[in-house]
Design a protein around this motif. Structure first.
Motif, mmCIF file in Angstrom:
data_model
loop_
_atom_site.group_PDB
_atom_site.id
_atom_site.type_symbol
_atom_site.label_atom_id
_atom_site.label_comp_id
_atom_site.label_asym_id
_atom_site.label_seq_id
_atom_site.Cartn_x
_atom_site.Cartn_y
_atom_site.Cartn_z
ATOM 1 N N PHE A 109 0.774 -1.247 0.000
ATOM 2 C CA PHE A 109 0.000 0.000 0.000
ATOM 3 C C PHE A 109 0.802 1.291 0.000
ATOM 4 O O PHE A 109 0.253 2.342 -0.313
ATOM 5 C CB PHE A 109 -0.965 0.006 1.198
ATOM 6 C CG PHE A 109 -2.017 -1.067 1.107
ATOM 7 C CD1 PHE A 109 -3.088 -0.927 0.234
ATOM 8 C CD2 PHE A 109 -1.914 -2.232 1.847
ATOM 9 C CE1 PHE A 109 -4.053 -1.922 0.118
ATOM 10 C CE2 PHE A 109 -2.869 -3.236 1.744
ATOM 11 C CZ PHE A 109 -3.939 -3.081 0.874
ATOM 12 N N ALA A 110 2.073 1.226 0.386
ATOM 13 C CA ALA A 110 2.819 2.485 0.497
ATOM 14 C C ALA A 110 4.039 2.490 -0.411
ATOM 15 O O ALA A 110 4.643 1.448 -0.654
ATOM 16 C CB ALA A 110 3.244 2.721 1.945
ATOM 17 N N GLY A 111 4.377 3.646 -0.921
ATOM 18 C CA GLY A 111 5.554 3.790 -1.777
ATOM 19 C C GLY A 111 6.114 5.197 -1.650
ATOM 20 O O GLY A 111 5.735 5.959 -0.745
ATOM 21 N N VAL A 112 6.997 5.544 -2.574
ATOM 22 C CA VAL A 112 7.643 6.854 -2.560
ATOM 23 C C VAL A 112 6.568 7.948 -2.646
ATOM 24 O O VAL A 112 5.650 7.861 -3.463
ATOM 25 C CB VAL A 112 8.641 6.957 -3.737
ATOM 26 C CG1 VAL A 112 9.246 8.357 -3.827
ATOM 27 C CG2 VAL A 112 9.733 5.895 -3.588
ATOM 28 N N GLY A 113 6.667 8.939 -1.769
ATOM 29 C CA GLY A 113 5.716 10.045 -1.778
ATOM 30 C C GLY A 113 4.521 9.827 -0.850
ATOM 31 O O GLY A 113 3.754 10.753 -0.595
ATOM 32 N N ASP A 114 4.369 8.609 -0.357
ATOM 33 C CA ASP A 114 3.249 8.318 0.550
ATOM 34 C C ASP A 114 3.671 8.531 2.008
ATOM 35 O O ASP A 114 4.857 8.523 2.324
ATOM 36 C CB ASP A 114 2.792 6.867 0.387
ATOM 37 C CG ASP A 114 2.213 6.596 -0.984
ATOM 38 O OD1 ASP A 114 1.665 7.545 -1.595
ATOM 39 O OD2 ASP A 114 2.311 5.448 -1.450
ATOM 40 N N MET A 152 -3.187 11.189 16.149
ATOM 41 C CA MET A 152 -2.893 10.351 14.974
ATOM 42 C C MET A 152 -3.928 10.614 13.882
ATOM 43 O O MET A 152 -3.603 10.665 12.695
ATOM 44 C CB MET A 152 -2.837 8.867 15.368
ATOM 45 C CG MET A 152 -1.576 8.540 16.189
ATOM 46 S SD MET A 152 -1.485 6.843 16.812
ATOM 47 C CE MET A 152 -1.099 5.925 15.315
ATOM 48 N N GLN A 153 -5.172 10.775 14.308
ATOM 49 C CA GLN A 153 -6.244 11.122 13.367
ATOM 50 C C GLN A 153 -5.920 12.442 12.649
ATOM 51 O O GLN A 153 -6.046 12.545 11.420
ATOM 52 C CB GLN A 153 -7.553 11.264 14.177
ATOM 53 C CG GLN A 153 -8.803 11.427 13.369
ATOM 54 C CD GLN A 153 -9.270 10.090 12.815
ATOM 55 O OE1 GLN A 153 -9.091 9.832 11.634
ATOM 56 N NE2 GLN A 153 -9.843 9.251 13.663
ATOM 57 N N ARG A 154 -5.478 13.426 13.425
ATOM 58 C CA ARG A 154 -5.153 14.730 12.846
ATOM 59 C C ARG A 154 -3.938 14.657 11.927
ATOM 60 O O ARG A 154 -3.769 15.494 11.043
ATOM 61 C CB ARG A 154 -4.897 15.761 13.963
ATOM 62 C CG ARG A 154 -6.159 16.173 14.720
ATOM 63 C CD ARG A 154 -5.914 17.417 15.581
ATOM 64 N NE ARG A 154 -4.908 17.211 16.617
ATOM 65 C CZ ARG A 154 -5.166 16.722 17.828
ATOM 66 N NH1 ARG A 154 -6.407 16.398 18.172
ATOM 67 N NH2 ARG A 154 -4.202 16.566 18.710
ATOM 68 N N ALA A 155 -3.089 13.647 12.126
ATOM 69 C CA ALA A 155 -1.876 13.515 11.304
ATOM 70 C C ALA A 155 -2.173 12.898 9.941
ATOM 71 O O ALA A 155 -1.299 12.873 9.068
ATOM 72 C CB ALA A 155 -0.839 12.686 12.054
ATOM 73 N N VAL A 156 -3.382 12.365 9.764
ATOM 74 C CA VAL A 156 -3.746 11.748 8.481
ATOM 75 C C VAL A 156 -3.975 12.843 7.435
ATOM 76 O O VAL A 156 -4.707 13.793 7.675
ATOM 77 C CB VAL A 156 -5.017 10.874 8.639
ATOM 78 C CG1 VAL A 156 -5.545 10.421 7.284
ATOM 79 C CG2 VAL A 156 -4.718 9.661 9.534
ATOM 80 N N THR A 157 -3.289 12.720 6.299
ATOM 81 C CA THR A 157 -3.433 13.692 5.217
ATOM 82 C C THR A 157 -3.858 12.952 3.948
ATOM 83 O O THR A 157 -4.054 11.735 3.970
ATOM 84 C CB THR A 157 -2.091 14.404 4.909
ATOM 85 O OG1 THR A 157 -1.222 13.448 4.266
ATOM 86 C CG2 THR A 157 -1.425 14.950 6.155
ATOM 87 N N ALA A 158 -3.957 13.690 2.863
ATOM 88 C CA ALA A 158 -4.319 13.081 1.578
ATOM 89 C C ALA A 158 -3.248 12.090 1.109
ATOM 90 O O ALA A 158 -3.513 11.217 0.291
ATOM 91 C CB ALA A 158 -4.510 14.175 0.527
ATOM 92 N N THR A 160 -1.626 10.042 3.207
ATOM 93 C CA THR A 160 -1.516 8.904 4.141
ATOM 94 C C THR A 160 -2.078 7.638 3.514
ATOM 95 O O THR A 160 -3.215 7.622 3.041
ATOM 96 C CB THR A 160 -2.281 9.198 5.449
ATOM 97 O OG1 THR A 160 -1.842 10.447 5.955
ATOM 98 C CG2 THR A 160 -2.052 8.090 6.474
ATOM 99 N N LYS A 161 -1.283 6.587 3.508
ATOM 100 C CA LYS A 161 -1.723 5.309 2.972
ATOM 101 C C LYS A 161 -1.995 4.285 4.070
ATOM 102 O O LYS A 161 -2.811 3.380 3.900
ATOM 103 C CB LYS A 161 -0.652 4.746 2.021
ATOM 104 C CG LYS A 161 -0.550 5.491 0.713
ATOM 105 C CD LYS A 161 -1.811 5.291 -0.104
ATOM 106 C CE LYS A 161 -1.796 6.067 -1.402
ATOM 107 N NZ LYS A 161 -0.853 5.521 -2.370
ATOM 108 N N VAL A 192 -7.559 4.854 3.785
ATOM 109 C CA VAL A 192 -6.367 4.647 4.607
ATOM 110 C C VAL A 192 -6.432 3.242 5.207
ATOM 111 O O VAL A 192 -7.413 2.880 5.845
ATOM 112 C CB VAL A 192 -6.290 5.700 5.734
ATOM 113 C CG1 VAL A 192 -5.105 5.415 6.664
ATOM 114 C CG2 VAL A 192 -6.201 7.096 5.148
ATOM 115 N N ILE A 193 -5.384 2.450 4.999
ATOM 116 C CA ILE A 193 -5.335 1.106 5.581
ATOM 117 C C ILE A 193 -4.893 1.230 7.043
ATOM 118 O O ILE A 193 -3.862 1.850 7.329
ATOM 119 C CB ILE A 193 -4.334 0.200 4.820
ATOM 120 C CG1 ILE A 193 -4.667 0.143 3.328
ATOM 121 C CG2 ILE A 193 -4.284 -1.196 5.441
ATOM 122 C CD1 ILE A 193 -6.010 -0.451 2.984
#
Ligand SMILES: *Cc1c(COP(=O)(O)O)cnc(C)c1O
Length: 371
Positions: A109-114, A152-158, A160-161, A192-193
């Protein structure tokens, strides 16, 4: 290749800055390096009772078949897990330890830029797998040593994977209640996973502690991980699993190695699952050992972080690393926590009663010794 560059420049950027996971020191290594005999290890949250006798018998029966490849689909074990936890077999992903599942999640689910969100003082594997796939770690400050889910909820952005949550957390032993965690799952975007790491699930004895597997039907983005390494006593065999929606499991299964869980591990996990008496004995011994350790800390005037796992982190009047070394010289291996941002703490695994006693005596000497 130049002396300054060389092979390291060939590695992908994430790997270049990576530090390997520091495992607990093996007993044989300590005895070799320090010339001590009869050392004890309370450093890796292993089960001091060992595996169930039924596991050992099953391993003996299965050993002659090791010339064959394992069942890559893990049919028997997957079905047993599915029955045991009340989920469909399609919802189960077997792993070479649950670490394997954590890594599969990152790679899937995650890569460069995520971005990948997890807590300060959380399990050391989260930053490693995040960095290895080239994603950016977003580390959220802890609250009272535990996860601050609101932050942690507030740290989620567009970007965030993935979010990693350890419940309970290692090395702090802190835990999250059902309502808090459920609210987080309701509020986090479906894209978000959420990886809910329940490696110490079996030990927790709190009525408001949730079983994340119950939620996989309602949250297709939820991946719950469990392991046979801790309460089931199979750390050396490497077997764990993920429980999730069938769609999420399908993705993880595309990435995993075809034979990631060996045949003996599959047989052993199956037998372990069937021996609930052994599991109960392990949990009972853990409760008593936890009491023994924490009462010992109180007598020594040391504070500790209340833990629901099979380990506890104690705060020391001098650097943890120094006390760790002094304990090594007495043949006692525990875990220093400077790499977890906790340089004043040591983590100790609950052992057999006599091991706990020996640790407490060694600790008393270590903190009494000056310089
Ligand atoms: C020990 C541990 C694991 C699991 O390790 P495996 O042996 O790979 O199953 C996972 N998460 C946490 C928080 C742990 O402490």
């Amino acid at each position: 290749m130049s002396a300054t560059g060389g092979l390291i420049d060939l590695a992908v950027p994430g790997v270049r800055g990576l530090q390997p996971y520091p495992p607990g020191k093996p007993i044989e290594e300590l005895e070799r390096e320090y010339g001590v005999q009869g050392a004890i290890k309370l450093a890796s949250n292993e089960n001091p009772l060992g595996p169930s006798p039924r596991v050992l018998a099953a391993l003996e029966r299965a050993a002659p078949a090791i010339a064959r490849y394992p069942d890559g689909g893990g049919f028997a074990l997957k079905n047993a897990i599915a029955r045991h936890y009340g989920v469909d077999p399609e919802c189960v992903t077997l792993g070479n330890g649950s670490n394997d599942i954590l890594e599969l999640a990152a790679r899937s689910f995650a890569g460069v830029g995520d971005e990948v969100v997890f807590s300060e003082h959380a399990f050391a594997i989260y930053p490693i797998v995040t960095q290895a796939v080239g994603a950016r770690a977003v580390v959220v400050a802890a609250r009272h040593w535990g996860h601050d889910l609101d932050a942690m909820q507030r740290a989620v952005t567009a970007r965030t994977k993935l979010v990693f949550i350890a419940n309970p957390n290692n090395p702090t032993g802190t835990w999250l209640e059902r309502v808090t965690l459920k609210r987080f799952l309701e509020e986090v975007p479906d894209r978000v996973i959420v990886v809910l790491d329940e490696a110490y699930f079996e030990y927790v004895d709190e009525s408001s502690y949730p079983n994340g597997i119950k939620w996989i039907g309602e949250h297709p983005n939820l991946l719950v991980t469990r392991t046979f390494s801790k309460a089931y006593g199979l750390a050396g065999l490497r077997v764990g699993f993920g429980a999730s929606s069938a769609a999420l499991a399908d993705l993880l299964n595309r990435v995993r190695q075809p034979f990631n869980v060996n045949s003996l591990a599959q047989v052993a996990a199956l037998a372990a699952l069937e021996d609930s008496d052994h599991l109960e004995r392990a949990c009972r011994m853990n409760r008593e050992g936890m009491r023994q350790l924490t009462e010992g800390f109180r007598r020594l005037g040391l504070s500790f972080i209340p833990s629901v796992g099979n380990f506890v982190s104690v705060e020391l009047p001098l650097p943890g690393r120094e006390v760790y070394e002094r304990l090594l010289r007495q043949g006692v291996i525990v875990r220093p926590l400077d790499n977890y941002g906790m340089p004043r703490h040591l983590r100790v695994t609950v052992g057999l009663p006599q091991e706990n006693q020996r640790f407490l005596e060694a600790l008393a000497k270590a903190i009494a010794a000056s310089g």
